[in-house]
Design an enzyme around this catalytic site. Structure first.
Site, short mmCIF file in Angstrom:
data_model
loop_
_atom_site.label_atom_id
_atom_site.label_comp_id
_atom_site.label_asym_id
_atom_site.label_seq_id
_atom_site.Cartn_x
_atom_site.Cartn_y
_atom_site.Cartn_z
N LYS A 155 37.65 33.00 35.49
CA LYS A 155 37.62 33.50 34.11
C LYS A 155 38.16 32.44 33.16
CE LYS A 155 37.92 38.30 35.64
NZ LYS A 155 38.69 39.53 35.85
N ASP A 215 38.20 44.77 28.87
CA ASP A 215 37.75 45.39 30.13
C ASP A 215 37.14 46.77 29.88
OD1 ASP A 215 37.83 44.17 32.62
OD2 ASP A 215 39.99 44.45 32.87
N GLN A 226 44.43 42.16 35.31
CA GLN A 226 43.62 41.99 36.52
C GLN A 226 43.98 43.06 37.55
OE1 GLN A 226 41.13 39.85 36.77
NE2 GLN A 226 40.65 40.30 38.89
N1 GUN Z 1 39.26 43.12 39.52
C1 GUN Z 1 37.99 43.04 40.00
N2 GUN Z 1 37.11 43.15 38.99
C2 GUN Z 1 37.81 43.31 37.86
C3 GUN Z 1 37.45 43.48 36.48
O1 GUN Z 1 36.28 43.52 36.09
N3 GUN Z 1 38.48 43.61 35.61
C4 GUN Z 1 39.77 43.59 36.03
N4 GUN Z 1 40.72 43.73 35.11
N5 GUN Z 1 40.15 43.44 37.28
C5 GUN Z 1 39.16 43.29 38.20
#
Ligand code: GUN
Length: 288
Positions: A55, A122, A99
């Protein structure tokens, strides 16, 4: 045997990134600074560390600023919320994500709801879930759901009236996919672990979203011939190769599905690219 179109998620993601990059440049020329994404990470979950690194790399490649705030595994819910409140109050912070997964002692919902709804890139806090379910254009929507819809539309533009089926009902994947398909006019069914004989229902759908969380569970018995199949799973093979695979038994579906996403190279790249898309969109929403 039919010919299966393999949907290239990397290619679709690269096209989306170009659009995001242009929007970022325009934001920078108007506001004299780059949009900022802030990622909160707790503990040392190895896959999360890889995802978060990806990311940050993509954010920076597209001209954004990305900060990672790491906490030890024994952090309290309140300490995370305190951090979020500082980020909420900082007008340079445009997007915040926490996350997942979080350690069990953390109140996940409280943490997600602490994020300001206009910075919730998110799309997991209650305000955005409600806006999404009301089909409100101001909703910030979870990145994986956006990526899934995008990949479907890359092979079939008009999906109104189409029979769709979502296996899985998580807040992060199954629910958003269900809501987005419904908003697009599909007749959507949803199933999950605990429902008997899923293949007898999933095999009637022309669009099948697979988020079972079970490695290579979905075989051609689950799938209607010619269906569009989107595999949201990600696992390491347990055969010693540790090769990455999905929730679908890929080789079994090739020659049976009409279109299929590979793992890796399907939904994964779209999820990261949509996080960037959501961040610049959030930045624009905050200004307006
Ligand atoms: N862990 C796995 N996929 C995601 C996601 O799309 N967002 C977040 N915050 N954590 C994740």
């Amino acid at each position: 045997m039919i010919e299966t179109h393999i949907i290239d998620g990397r290619l679709q993601a690269a096209d989306l990134d170009k659009e995001t990059s242009i929007a970022v440049q325009s934001f920078i020329s108007t506001h004299g600074r780059a949009p900022e994404l802030h990622v909160i990470m707790v503990g040392h979950h190895a896959p999360s560390q890889i995802y978060v690194r990806k990311k940050k790399e993509l954010a920076e490649e597209l001209g954004m600023v990305c900060h990672i705030h790491s906490f030890d595994n024994d952090v309290t819910t309140q300490a995370i919320i305190n951090k979020i409140e500082i980020l909420n109050d900082n007008s340079h912070v445009n997007g915040i994500i926490v996350q997942l997964p979080l350690p069990d002692h953390i109140d996940k919902k409280a943490v997600q709801n602490a994020i300001h709804d206009r910075k919730d890139v998110d799309g997991l806090n209650d305000i955005n879930v409600k806006l999404r379910q009301d089909n409100d254009s101001g909703a910030l929507i979870p990145c994986t759901g956006l990526g899934v819809l995008h990949l479907i539309r890359s092979v079939k533009k008009d999906i109104a009236g189409v029979e769709a089926h979502v296996i899985g009902r998580s807040a992060i994947v199954g629910q958003p996919c269900f809501d987005l398909l419904k908003s697009a006019g599909c007749n959507v069914m949803q199933s999950h672990r605990g429902i008997d004989d899923i293949p007898s229902i999933s095999s009637k759908a022309d669009i099948l979203i697979v988020a079972t969380g079970q490695i290579e569970m979905v075989t051609r018995e689950w799938v209607k011939e010619g269906a569009i199949v989107i595999d949201v799973g990600i696992h390491h093979k347990v055969d010693g190769t540790r090769r990455i695979t999905g929730d679908c038994l890929y080789d079994d579906l090739v020659g049976h599905a009409g279109a299929l996403t590979p793992v890796p190279g399907g939904v994964g790249p779209m999820t990261v690219s949509y996080l960037m898309h959501n961040t610049i969109r959030a930045a624009e929403l905050q200004i307006n």
